[in-house]
Design a protein around this motif. Sequence first.
Motif, PDB file in Angstrom:
ATOM      1  N   SER A   1      29.946  45.323  33.449  1.00 20.54           N
ATOM      2  CA  SER A   1      29.146  45.166  34.678  1.00 20.54           C
ATOM      3  C   SER A   1      29.764  46.429  35.442  1.00 20.54           C
ATOM      4  CB  SER A   1      29.188  43.840  35.329  1.00 20.54           C
ATOM      5  OG  SER A   1      30.532  43.425  35.789  1.00 20.54           O
ATOM      6  N   PRO A   2      29.061  46.784  36.533  1.00 20.70           N
ATOM      7  CA  PRO A   2      29.639  47.859  37.362  1.00 20.70           C
ATOM      8  C   PRO A   2      30.815  47.591  37.906  1.00 20.70           C
ATOM      9  CG  PRO A   2      27.334  47.421  37.686  1.00 20.70           C
ATOM     10  CD  PRO A   2      27.606  46.643  36.745  1.00 20.70           C
ATOM     11  N   PHE A   3      31.014  46.361  38.888  1.00 25.29           N
ATOM     12  CA  PHE A   3      32.178  45.825  39.290  1.00 25.29           C
ATOM     13  C   PHE A   3      33.202  45.348  38.556  1.00 25.29           C
ATOM     14  CE2 PHE A   3      29.223  44.597  42.875  1.00 25.29           C
ATOM     15  CZ  PHE A   3      29.807  45.374  43.900  1.00 25.29           C
ATOM     16  N   SER A   4      33.084  45.038  37.042  1.00 23.38           N
ATOM     17  CA  SER A   4      34.018  44.927  36.460  1.00 23.38           C
ATOM     18  C   SER A   4      34.674  46.115  35.938  1.00 23.38           C
ATOM     19  CB  SER A   4      33.499  44.112  35.049  1.00 23.38           C
ATOM     20  OG  SER A   4      32.958  42.643  35.176  1.00 23.38           O
ATOM     21  N   LEU A   5      33.967  46.985  35.675  1.00 27.11           N
ATOM     22  CA  LEU A   5      34.443  48.484  35.246  1.00 27.11           C
ATOM     23  C   LEU A   5      35.180  48.955  36.049  1.00 27.11           C
ATOM     24  CD1 LEU A   5      34.374  50.590  33.119  1.00 27.11           C
ATOM     25  CD2 LEU A   5      32.086  51.574  34.311  1.00 27.11           C
ATOM     26  N   PHE A   6      34.898  49.141  37.287  1.00 27.41           N
ATOM     27  CA  PHE A   6      35.563  50.123  38.448  1.00 27.41           C
ATOM     28  C   PHE A   6      36.764  49.150  39.079  1.00 27.41           C
ATOM     29  CE2 PHE A   6      31.667  52.247  37.825  1.00 27.41           C
ATOM     30  CZ  PHE A   6      32.555  53.726  37.175  1.00 27.41           C
ATOM     31  N   VAL A   7      36.642  47.649  39.113  1.00 28.83           N
ATOM     32  CA  VAL A   7      37.491  46.775  39.867  1.00 28.83           C
ATOM     33  C   VAL A   7      38.200  45.510  39.243  1.00 28.83           C
ATOM     34  CG1 VAL A   7      37.409  45.494  41.990  1.00 28.83           C
ATOM     35  CG2 VAL A   7      35.879  47.257  41.912  1.00 28.83           C
TER      36      VAL A   7
ATOM     37  N   LEU B   1      44.218  43.955  34.451  1.00 31.67           N
ATOM     38  CA  LEU B   1      45.398  44.517  33.510  1.00 31.67           C
ATOM     39  C   LEU B   1      46.496  44.901  34.396  1.00 31.67           C
ATOM     40  CD1 LEU B   1      42.821  46.713  31.365  1.00 31.67           C
ATOM     41  CD2 LEU B   1      43.752  44.644  30.727  1.00 31.67           C
ATOM     42  N   VAL B   2      46.524  45.163  35.343  1.00 34.00           N
ATOM     43  CA  VAL B   2      47.492  45.832  36.011  1.00 34.00           C
ATOM     44  C   VAL B   2      48.247  44.449  36.521  1.00 34.00           C
ATOM     45  CG1 VAL B   2      48.451  46.616  38.212  1.00 34.00           C
ATOM     46  CG2 VAL B   2      46.577  47.956  36.996  1.00 34.00           C
ATOM     47  N   ARG B   3      47.696  43.423  37.049  1.00 32.01           N
ATOM     48  CA  ARG B   3      48.310  42.106  37.275  1.00 32.01           C
ATOM     49  C   ARG B   3      49.201  41.573  36.071  1.00 32.01           C
ATOM     50  NH1 ARG B   3      44.397  38.983  41.486  1.00 32.01           N
ATOM     51  NH2 ARG B   3      46.340  37.981  41.884  1.00 32.01           N
TER      52      ARG B   3
END
Length: 406
Positions: free
Chosen positions: A335-341, A347-349
């Motif tokens: 999804s757009p928000f999933s891809l970029f946010v 993953l970082v957390r």
Amino acid sequence: MINPVHYITVTAPDGEVVGYAWGDGTDVEWINRKASSSAAYDAGMEWYTKVREAHERGLTPLGVLNLLSHEPGVGRVTEAPDVAALEELARVVTPADDRRLLAQLDRDDADAWQELADAFDALTDEDRDVKWGGGHKSPSGAIHVPYPLYSKPLQRAVASLHRVGAVTPEHRWTESPMPEVPPDGRLGPADAVRAATTLVRGEHFSDGTIAQAVESGLLDAVAASLRAWYADPSIGSVDQSPAASPPVAERLSRRAGEPRTEAGVEGGTASARNPPPPMCRFCGGSPAAEVTFRAHRGLVIFMGFKRMDGPMCMTCGLAVYRTLTTHTLCVGWWSPFSLFVFAPLTLVRNLLAVRKVKQLPPPGPGMLGPRYDPGVPVHRRPRAYVALVPVLWVLFMIVTGLSGGM
């Protein structure tokens, strides 16, 4: 032979010690505190059920204690030299117990206290001379059970103990020995309540209990002590800080290798000052660290989030990290928000959280269940490489955009 045991102390919200759960190498049991209040006794029955259910789940005795030590109002796991020492601790009577019993006495009913004084002052030696009935054999051959024949003045005196509140359900008389008359013939007011309750209630189960108290002088000592307290309540004043008997508390403290403190004396309720070490929520191993791992799923329009937190050992923590991170790498982009946010943030957390468990040494034996298998690292899991699809697509769009602008 001394067989050390481990135990935890359960404390009610008002600070009263409810009882102790203890375990050895094979079993776990519960001990109610003998002088506890009715409310604490009821709570103790619930804790007995909780202890047994935890053990029936397959936990080891020490695992049960470690698990329950994280409950509110429960002290950390402590060692006692043997069960006898713990039972001795459970018999300790605190000033709070005395205050609770004195609170049962009805100081506002002046008529009741006058009746107590009049009834006992009117007793004669003849009234105190208890005769016995029964004991004879009937024509059928049955022998009648002997029973005491109490005079009406003596019955009146016993009834007056009820009226002033000296016979109370707050004293569990079956759990405690009968107070004895001291050399000066004067009981403490709280002991007088204990004796009155034991005598009156005990008569219903064992004929002649009151007769024995009349003969020994205990009944008169009860009345005299209560009357003295009514005339001067300061006689029954007790210290405001509850404390166990020094020999028992020090015996347990020495075995546990701790200094004797007020909270430790009352039964080890110093969990706020000495919290138990974190135990892995999955296997019960230690050491463990408080961490949170997340997973994200993006489905064009809809998105899903998942988190697992709590204390985790190095092994279980790595297993959770690798599972949730692989899930995110596989299905977290669509999804757009999933891809970029959301997927990159997840993953970082997770990378920051896994650093905490990787710093832990290998955990000790687990006590709550099987330990999770971390499996292979994330980079060796084929599902993780699904993330290359959106990454390559983004790169393709960037390159296409740049090429179109040239």
